[in-house]
Design an enzyme around this catalytic site. Structure first.
Site, PDB file in Angstrom:
ATOM      1  N   SER A 103      88.062  32.467  15.165  1.00  0.00           N
ATOM      2  CA  SER A 103      87.968  31.402  14.174  1.00  0.00           C
ATOM      3  C   SER A 103      87.369  31.905  12.858  1.00  0.00           C
ATOM      4  O   SER A 103      87.909  32.824  12.246  1.00  0.00           O
ATOM      5  CB  SER A 103      87.170  30.229  14.760  1.00  0.00           C
ATOM      6  N   ASP A 119      97.152  24.736  17.585  1.00  0.00           N
ATOM      7  CA  ASP A 119      96.106  24.956  16.586  1.00  0.00           C
ATOM      8  C   ASP A 119      96.671  24.743  15.186  1.00  0.00           C
ATOM      9  O   ASP A 119      97.692  25.325  14.820  1.00  0.00           O
ATOM     10  CB  ASP A 119      95.564  26.379  16.750  1.00  0.00           C
TER      11      ASP A 119
END
Length: 320
Positions: free
Chosen positions: A164, A263
């Protein structure tokens, strides 16, 4: 006295709130856990060290079965939107512990400074300093040298990886390594980016039905780096911006990018891989996609079969 909700000046629910009195309330994240001399499940040993004022790390060492064989070194950079989570949190401790066990590497998990107390580019600077600290062990420098790295580390197999926001930092650290030398002329052999946080002023994601995720992706960057030149078209968040440095300058030999189908950040990562392939970069790049999963699923649920598959891909990458 508790801060009044009417005094909130910045609310990035469900992650973090900032109040008029300066209080920062982190709403999301796992609890801190101590290192372990020998993890009961994996057998991995861990300990915490201070790299320099404001920068620390948790080190991981697998069981040494062959003292004559040196192990790859991984500098790991945790996620959390640059503003939550920690190298010492239970989720990331568990994740790195499992990765070290499967890949048989020495890991240095960086505890970098968080926004908003320390806005970007502080985290970038901290992680670069941590990388330089690792590299400095090949020289007789003035630092206090870490025995685990000196006695068991292979500096020809230095990796950098993260998830991330941590994966975003990995990209930026590797780009910097392409234009600045590390101590002892150490080279980054490989880097992995798991669900990297890349964004742009013009949204190109096809997964934009999640309004909360899209809102966070939009708001976090300006929260953690309010002075970022050109905002979302700053090369640190948008490596594909018109004036971004060429990706041919990536300072590593191998690159692995992991994405998750659901995502919202997936499409930016795929575009990034395509741009790397077209850039003239001389290294090897691999894209791995997990079907049916969302952002950071592997951190929250490591027992998921797809999380195990992704872990195996990363471990194999580190064992190359």
């Amino acid at each position: 006295m508790a801060s009044n909700t009417n005094d909130i000046v910045k609310d990035l629910f469900p992650l973090i709130r900032v109040y008029k009195d300066g209080k920062v309330e982190r709403l999301f994240g796992s609890q801190y856990v101590p290192p372990s001399q020998e993890d009961p499940i994996t057998g991995i040993s861990s300990k915490d060290i201070i790299i320099s004022p404001g920068i620390s790390a948790r080190l991981y060492l697998p069981k040494i079965t062959d003292p004559n064989k040196n192990l790859p070194i991984l500098l790991y950079i945790h996620g959390g939107g640059f503003c939550i989570e920690s190298a010492f949190s239970s989720d990331h401790h568990r994740h790195v512990n499992l990765l070290v066990s499967q890949a048989n590497v020495i890991a240095v998990s960086v505890e970098y400074r968080l926004a908003p107390e320390h806005p970007l580019p502080a985290a970038y600077q901290d992680c670069w300093a941590a990388l330089q600290w690792v590299a400095s062990h090949v020289e007789n420098s003035n630092i206090k040298r870490e025995p685990w790295l000196i006695n068991h580390g292979n500096f020809n197999k230095l990796y950098v990886g993260g998830d991330s926001a941590g994966a975003n930092i990995v990209h930026n650290v590797v780009m910097r390594a392409g234009s600045e030398n590390l101590f002892g002329d150490v080279k980054i052999f490989g880097a992995f980016l798991t669900q990297p946080y890349f964004w742009a002023s013009s949204l190109t994601s096809k997964n934009s039905t999640d309004n909360l995720a899209e809102s966070l992706a939009n708001n976090i960057w300006m929260f953690v780096y309010p002075s970022a030149p050109k905002g979302f078209d700053n090369p640190m968040i948008n490596p594909l911006a018109d004036d971004a440095p060429s990706l041919s300058g990536l300072g590593c030999s191998r690159l692995l990018v992991n994405v998750a189908e659901k995502d919202i950040l997936r499409d930016r990562a795929i575009l990034y891989v395509e741009a790397v392939r077209k850039s003239g970069w001389k290294g090897e790049v691999e894209l791995f996609q997990v079907e049916g999963k969302d952002h950071s699923f592997h951190i929250f649920n490591p027992d998921d079969e797809e999380a195990k598959n992704q872990m195996q891909i990363v471990a194999s990458f580190l064992m190359y």
